[in-house]
Design a protein around this motif. Structure first.
Motif, short mmCIF file in Angstrom:
data_model
loop_
_atom_site.label_atom_id
_atom_site.label_comp_id
_atom_site.label_asym_id
_atom_site.label_seq_id
_atom_site.Cartn_x
_atom_site.Cartn_y
_atom_site.Cartn_z
N LEU A 251 -53.19 14.30 5.27
CA LEU A 251 -53.44 15.24 4.04
C LEU A 251 -53.33 16.79 4.56
CD1 LEU A 251 -53.79 15.53 1.09
CD2 LEU A 251 -55.89 15.39 1.30
N GLN A 252 -52.76 17.56 4.03
CA GLN A 252 -52.56 18.90 4.24
C GLN A 252 -52.77 19.62 3.13
OE1 GLN A 252 -49.12 19.46 6.54
NE2 GLN A 252 -49.63 18.39 8.23
N ILE A 253 -53.63 20.72 3.00
CA ILE A 253 -53.80 21.44 1.78
C ILE A 253 -53.60 22.94 2.23
CG2 ILE A 253 -55.38 22.15 -0.06
CD1 ILE A 253 -56.87 19.67 0.53
N TYR A 254 -52.48 23.68 1.46
CA TYR A 254 -52.27 25.12 1.60
C TYR A 254 -52.55 25.81 0.40
CZ TYR A 254 -49.68 23.16 5.57
OH TYR A 254 -49.16 22.55 6.84
N MET A 255 -52.88 27.07 0.67
CA MET A 255 -52.91 27.89 -0.42
C MET A 255 -52.00 28.82 -0.31
SD MET A 255 -56.07 30.64 -1.40
CE MET A 255 -55.77 31.40 0.09
N LYS A 256 -50.91 29.09 -1.26
CA LYS A 256 -49.89 29.76 -1.15
C LYS A 256 -49.96 30.74 -2.51
CE LYS A 256 -44.91 29.13 -0.66
NZ LYS A 256 -43.85 28.30 -0.52
N LYS A 257 -50.02 32.00 -2.35
CA LYS A 257 -50.05 32.69 -3.47
C LYS A 257 -48.86 32.97 -4.22
CE LYS A 257 -53.39 35.66 -1.28
NZ LYS A 257 -54.53 35.49 -2.17
N ASN A 258 -48.94 33.12 -5.50
CA ASN A 258 -48.04 33.73 -6.64
C ASN A 258 -47.05 32.26 -6.83
OD1 ASN A 258 -49.04 36.03 -6.93
ND2 ASN A 258 -47.78 36.95 -5.32
N THR A 259 -47.50 30.94 -6.57
CA THR A 259 -46.59 29.97 -6.66
C THR A 259 -47.30 28.99 -7.68
OG1 THR A 259 -47.53 28.85 -4.60
CG2 THR A 259 -45.54 30.04 -4.61
N HIS A 260 -46.45 28.17 -8.32
CA HIS A 260 -46.84 26.82 -9.08
C HIS A 260 -47.29 25.91 -8.16
CE1 HIS A 260 -46.25 28.81 -12.80
NE2 HIS A 260 -44.74 28.84 -12.34
N PRO A 261 -48.51 25.02 -8.70
CA PRO A 261 -48.92 23.81 -7.52
C PRO A 261 -47.73 22.92 -7.54
CG PRO A 261 -49.90 23.66 -9.56
CD PRO A 261 -49.24 25.24 -9.94
N TYR A 262 -47.58 22.24 -6.45
CA TYR A 262 -46.43 21.21 -6.12
C TYR A 262 -47.09 20.37 -4.95
CZ TYR A 262 -44.63 23.96 -2.45
OH TYR A 262 -44.12 24.67 -1.49
N LEU A 263 -46.71 19.02 -5.00
CA LEU A 263 -46.85 18.14 -3.90
C LEU A 263 -45.62 18.19 -3.00
CD1 LEU A 263 -48.51 15.21 -5.74
CD2 LEU A 263 -49.71 16.90 -4.07
N ASN A 264 -45.69 18.11 -1.78
CA ASN A 264 -44.70 18.04 -0.83
C ASN A 264 -44.93 16.67 0.17
OD1 ASN A 264 -42.37 18.41 0.62
ND2 ASN A 264 -43.11 20.04 1.91
N GLY A 265 -44.16 15.57 0.13
CA GLY A 265 -44.07 14.61 0.86
C GLY A 265 -43.27 14.40 1.80
N ILE A 266 -43.67 14.49 3.08
CA ILE A 266 -42.87 14.14 4.37
C ILE A 266 -42.72 12.80 4.91
CG2 ILE A 266 -42.26 15.21 6.61
CD1 ILE A 266 -43.65 17.88 5.79
N TYR A 267 -41.64 12.24 5.00
CA TYR A 267 -41.67 10.92 5.39
C TYR A 267 -41.25 10.64 6.75
CZ TYR A 267 -41.61 10.00 0.22
OH TYR A 267 -42.24 10.04 -1.02
N VAL A 268 -41.30 9.51 7.30
CA VAL A 268 -41.12 9.12 8.52
C VAL A 268 -39.78 9.55 9.24
CG1 VAL A 268 -40.91 7.21 10.40
CG2 VAL A 268 -42.72 6.86 8.60
N ASN A 269 -38.77 9.29 8.12
CA ASN A 269 -37.57 9.72 8.65
C ASN A 269 -36.89 11.25 8.42
OD1 ASN A 269 -37.36 10.01 5.95
ND2 ASN A 269 -35.38 8.43 5.89
N GLY A 270 -37.88 12.02 8.15
CA GLY A 270 -37.74 13.47 8.16
C GLY A 270 -37.33 13.99 6.78
#
Length: 179
Positions: free
Chosen positions: A46-65
């Protein structure tokens, strides 16, 4: 999804803004989200990033890239956020498979059947009838005047255009005769 005992989701990244209105629910839910049993698995990072001026979203990175993003904008319930995380966790790291081969063609293009004139039974339900076209009052047309002539009209007679009878001034330079 787990394939042969290996989770396909390798990294789960949560992006949110520190002051945006659409990220308010994520900011409130983040401390309890970290302790959730769905995310407390050793195979998922689990990685949590604070990114200014953006809507919240999830990014999933899988084994195959392969990466898959899901928006969290406008979610009101904590369970909706958990459902989106479970959707990423339970999916494979690949795009949807396109079906190859011939497309199915039939004589009847629709499951409901073909169209006919009485499909909606307009003779039974008058409220479904089409609007009757409006009728306009008849226009009073004056009767044609018949002018009596003394002699019959010659159809083959050459008529002169009245505009050709107008004499146009001739343009040009006049020669001086007495010089």
């Amino acid at each position: 999804m787990c394939s042969r005992g290996i989770f396909q989701l390798k990294f789960l990244q949560i992006f949110y803004c520190d002051y945006g209105g659409s990220s308010a629910k994520i900011r409130l839910f983040l401390p309890t989200l970290i302790e959730h049993p769905l995310l407390n698995q050793p195979k998922i990072n689990l990685q949590i990033y604070m990114k200014k001026n953006t809507h919240p979203y999830l990014n999933g990175i899988y084994v195959n890239g392969y990466q898959k993003q899901i928006s969290l904008k406008g979610l009101e319930d904590d369970q909706e956020i958990i459902d989106r995380i479970a959707l990423l966790r339970n999916s494979f790291g690949q795009q949807s498979v396109r079906h190859a081969g011939r497309k199915v063609t039939t004589l009847t293009p629709s499951i409901q059947g073909g169209w006919n004139e009485n499909l909606f039974k307009t003779n039974i339900y008058p409220r479904h009838q089409m609007e009757i076209s409006r009728s306009y009052p008849p226009v009073e047309v004056p009767e044609p005047r018949i002018v009596p002539r003394d002699k019959p009209i010659d159809v083959y007679e050459k008529r002169v255009d009245p505009y050709q009878q107008i004499q146009k001034p001739k343009l040009g330079v006049k020669k001086a005769t007495n010089i």
